[in-house]
Motif scaffolding. Structure first.
Motif, PDB file in Angstrom:
ATOM      1  N   ILE A 119     -26.344 -10.749 -35.945  1.00 50.13           N
ATOM      2  CA  ILE A 119     -24.687 -11.290 -36.296  1.00 50.13           C
ATOM      3  C   ILE A 119     -24.911 -11.322 -37.711  1.00 50.13           C
ATOM      4  O   ILE A 119     -25.320 -11.304 -38.590  1.00 50.13           O
ATOM      5  CB  ILE A 119     -25.009 -12.832 -35.646  1.00 50.13           C
ATOM      6  CG1 ILE A 119     -25.500 -13.153 -34.441  1.00 50.13           C
ATOM      7  CG2 ILE A 119     -23.635 -13.514 -35.623  1.00 50.13           C
ATOM      8  CD1 ILE A 119     -25.809 -14.612 -34.329  1.00 50.13           C
ATOM      9  N   SER A 123     -20.392 -13.931 -40.818  1.00 52.29           N
ATOM     10  CA  SER A 123     -20.120 -15.579 -40.939  1.00 52.29           C
ATOM     11  C   SER A 123     -21.241 -15.807 -39.899  1.00 52.29           C
ATOM     12  O   SER A 123     -19.922 -14.677 -38.437  1.00 52.29           O
ATOM     13  CB  SER A 123     -19.229 -16.002 -41.175  1.00 52.29           C
ATOM     14  OG  SER A 123     -17.838 -16.209 -40.478  1.00 52.29           O
ATOM     15  N   ASN A 124     -21.884 -16.523 -39.265  1.00 47.74           N
ATOM     16  CA  ASN A 124     -22.697 -16.822 -38.033  1.00 47.74           C
ATOM     17  C   ASN A 124     -21.456 -18.223 -36.630  1.00 47.74           C
ATOM     18  O   ASN A 124     -21.612 -19.061 -36.950  1.00 47.74           O
ATOM     19  CB  ASN A 124     -23.791 -17.592 -37.778  1.00 47.74           C
ATOM     20  CG  ASN A 124     -24.276 -17.480 -36.235  1.00 47.74           C
ATOM     21  OD1 ASN A 124     -23.608 -17.256 -35.467  1.00 47.74           O
ATOM     22  ND2 ASN A 124     -25.635 -17.336 -36.250  1.00 47.74           N
ATOM     23  N   SER A 129     -29.084 -13.236 -38.494  1.00 48.41           N
ATOM     24  CA  SER A 129     -27.754 -12.724 -38.838  1.00 48.41           C
ATOM     25  C   SER A 129     -28.426 -12.342 -39.908  1.00 48.41           C
ATOM     26  O   SER A 129     -29.123 -12.370 -41.011  1.00 48.41           O
ATOM     27  CB  SER A 129     -27.315 -14.091 -39.794  1.00 48.41           C
ATOM     28  OG  SER A 129     -27.015 -15.155 -38.940  1.00 48.41           O
TER      29      SER A 129
END
Length: 88
Positions: free
Chosen positions: A46, A49-50, A74
């Motif tokens: 990801i 930002s997640n 992330s």
């Protein structure tokens, strides 16, 4: 109360998106070197930002089997060479 229901809607939205990513992985024709399920570990990254919170990790943890493990991390999109899929 509206804040709680908006949060619940966001959770449901990202649960559906995580399920979509899982199904997308199953139907991709992967190059031989990174073929799924030939590799026992699939990495979903990801970028930025997640927005999933723990939702994506939960979906993929439940989808993992002894022969195929999913991990969600992330990561900076520029350093995503170890990812099977990158969500930005």
């Amino acid at each position: 109360l509206p804040v709680v229901s908006a949060k619940a809607g966001d959770d449901k939205e990202y649960l559906v998106k995580a399920a979509f990513l899982y199904n997308f992985i199953k139907f991709v024709e992967w190059p031989a070197l990174i073929a799924v399920p030939a590799q026992p570990n699939v990495t979903i990254c990801i970028g930025g930002s997640n927005p999933f919170g723990t939702t994506a990790a939960d979906v993929f943890r439940k989808a993992s089997t002894p022969s195929l493990k999913f991990s969600v991390i992330s990561k900076n999109p520029m350093a995503a060479e170890s990812c099977h899929m990158l969500f930005i």
